[in-house]
Scaffold this motif. Structure first.
Motif, PDB file in Angstrom:
ATOM      1  N   ARG A   1       0.871  -1.184   0.000  1.00 56.03           N
ATOM      2  CA  ARG A   1       0.000   0.000   0.000  1.00 56.03           C
ATOM      3  C   ARG A   1       0.901   1.225   0.000  1.00 56.03           C
ATOM      4  O   ARG A   1       1.185   1.811   1.036  1.00 56.03           O
ATOM      5  CB  ARG A   1      -0.919   0.002   1.211  1.00 56.03           C
ATOM      6  CG  ARG A   1      -1.587  -1.319   1.514  1.00 56.03           C
ATOM      7  CD  ARG A   1      -2.655  -1.673   0.523  1.00 56.03           C
ATOM      8  NE  ARG A   1      -3.274  -2.938   0.933  1.00 56.03           N
ATOM      9  CZ  ARG A   1      -3.669  -3.835   0.092  1.00 56.03           C
ATOM     10  NH1 ARG A   1      -3.534  -3.652  -1.193  1.00 56.03           N
ATOM     11  NH2 ARG A   1      -4.226  -4.945   0.520  1.00 56.03           N
TER      12      ARG A   1
ATOM     13  N   ARG B   1       0.756   4.349  -0.922  1.00 53.50           N
ATOM     14  CA  ARG B   1       0.295   5.632  -0.384  1.00 53.50           C
ATOM     15  C   ARG B   1       0.239   5.571   1.137  1.00 53.50           C
ATOM     16  O   ARG B   1       0.577   6.531   1.819  1.00 53.50           O
ATOM     17  CB  ARG B   1      -1.075   5.991  -0.964  1.00 53.50           C
ATOM     18  CG  ARG B   1      -1.483   7.417  -0.646  1.00 53.50           C
ATOM     19  CD  ARG B   1      -2.773   7.830  -1.310  1.00 53.50           C
ATOM     20  NE  ARG B   1      -2.657   7.761  -2.752  1.00 53.50           N
ATOM     21  CZ  ARG B   1      -3.659   7.475  -3.579  1.00 53.50           C
ATOM     22  NH1 ARG B   1      -4.858   7.238  -3.102  1.00 53.50           N
ATOM     23  NH2 ARG B   1      -3.487   7.427  -4.875  1.00 53.50           N
ATOM     24  N   LEU B   2      -0.141   4.433   1.677  1.00 50.13           N
ATOM     25  CA  LEU B   2      -0.226   4.258   3.123  1.00 50.13           C
ATOM     26  C   LEU B   2       1.157   4.248   3.764  1.00 50.13           C
ATOM     27  O   LEU B   2       1.384   4.901   4.787  1.00 50.13           O
ATOM     28  CB  LEU B   2      -0.954   2.947   3.442  1.00 50.13           C
ATOM     29  CG  LEU B   2      -1.098   2.582   4.909  1.00 50.13           C
ATOM     30  CD1 LEU B   2      -2.035   3.557   5.609  1.00 50.13           C
ATOM     31  CD2 LEU B   2      -1.617   1.163   5.052  1.00 50.13           C
TER      32      LEU B   2
ATOM     33  N   HIS C   1      -4.592   1.520  -8.865  1.00 51.75           N
ATOM     34  CA  HIS C   1      -5.554   1.353  -7.788  1.00 51.75           C
ATOM     35  C   HIS C   1      -5.831   2.697  -7.127  1.00 51.75           C
ATOM     36  O   HIS C   1      -4.913   3.469  -6.855  1.00 51.75           O
ATOM     37  CB  HIS C   1      -5.036   0.360  -6.750  1.00 51.75           C
ATOM     38  CG  HIS C   1      -4.860  -1.023  -7.290  1.00 51.75           C
ATOM     39  ND1 HIS C   1      -5.931  -1.825  -7.619  1.00 51.75           N
ATOM     40  CD2 HIS C   1      -3.754  -1.744  -7.569  1.00 51.75           C
ATOM     41  CE1 HIS C   1      -5.490  -2.982  -8.067  1.00 51.75           C
ATOM     42  NE2 HIS C   1      -4.161  -2.954  -8.059  1.00 51.75           N
ATOM     43  N   ALA C   2      -7.085   2.964  -6.864  1.00 52.26           N
ATOM     44  CA  ALA C   2      -7.492   4.237  -6.267  1.00 52.26           C
ATOM     45  C   ALA C   2      -6.826   4.475  -4.911  1.00 52.26           C
ATOM     46  O   ALA C   2      -6.581   5.612  -4.534  1.00 52.26           O
ATOM     47  CB  ALA C   2      -9.017   4.274  -6.111  1.00 52.26           C
ATOM     48  N   ASP C   3      -6.527   3.392  -4.202  1.00 50.81           N
ATOM     49  CA  ASP C   3      -5.917   3.548  -2.873  1.00 50.81           C
ATOM     50  C   ASP C   3      -4.396   3.656  -2.930  1.00 50.81           C
ATOM     51  O   ASP C   3      -3.735   3.688  -1.897  1.00 50.81           O
ATOM     52  CB  ASP C   3      -6.340   2.407  -1.953  1.00 50.81           C
ATOM     53  CG  ASP C   3      -5.789   1.051  -2.386  1.00 50.81           C
ATOM     54  OD1 ASP C   3      -5.159   0.952  -3.462  1.00 50.81           O
ATOM     55  OD2 ASP C   3      -5.995   0.081  -1.631  1.00 50.81           O
TER      56      ASP C   3
ATOM     57  N   SER D   1      -2.258   1.454  -4.060  1.00 52.28           N
ATOM     58  CA  SER D   1      -1.539   0.207  -3.804  1.00 52.28           C
ATOM     59  C   SER D   1      -0.845  -0.294  -5.066  1.00 52.28           C
ATOM     60  O   SER D   1      -1.081   0.187  -6.172  1.00 52.28           O
ATOM     61  CB  SER D   1      -2.489  -0.857  -3.244  1.00 52.28           C
ATOM     62  OG  SER D   1      -3.538  -1.113  -4.137  1.00 52.28           O
TER      63      SER D   1
END
Length: 149
Positions: A41, A43-44, A74-76, A78
């Motif tokens: 992930r 961005r995370l 992926h929008a998140d 990842s």
């Protein structure tokens, strides 16, 4: 692709990348990757793995073998190599950085001194393939896709 490199030479270089990956688990460094994918992930975590050209070509080949024709964004934020089930679609061929630097749950990042020799080998292969250092995973995968077109 590096000029003057034959198909056989390229194949041999990619075999060397895979051999480097195979040598890593033989190091006396305790790891416990549970394939949780928290580290995927980007961005995370705020971290994106960098790949050499050889690694990008190996990852691209594995993605194609896994049936991935296009890598989604992926929008998140990842990794585009995650499947619909949220698992890595190329786990056995995942890049060196994914194996060594990102996952706190697996034991945290390797010390550079523990893997410096392997990094130098990957960099030497990168140079043979016309590279000049690692690229962020999305850019590396885009480059590898262009090479197979």
């Amino acid at each position: 692709m590096a000029r003057g490199l034959t198909s056989a030479e390229r194949t041999a270089l990619l075999a060397q990348v895979r051999e480097i990956y195979a040598r890593l688990p033989q190091r006396p460094i305790e790891r416990n990757c549970l394939n949780r994918t928290d580290c995927c992930r980007f961005r995370l975590t705020g971290r994106t793995p960098f790949l050499t050209r050889g690694e990008a070509l190996v990852a691209h080949s594995a993605a194609r073998a896994a049936g991935k024709k296009k890598l989604p964004l992926h929008a998140d934020g990842s990794c585009p190599l995650l499947g619909l089930d949220g698992r890595c679609t190329i786990y056995d061929s995942r890049p060196f950085a994914c194996r060594t630097h990102f996952c706190e749950a697996a034991g945290g990042p390797y010390s550079r001194k523990e893997v410096r020799d392997l990094i130098h080998e990957l960099e030497a292969i990168d140079q043979r393939l016309g590279g000049s250092g690692g690229m962020g995973l999305p850019a590396a995968m885009k480059w590898a896709t262009e090479q197979s077109s």
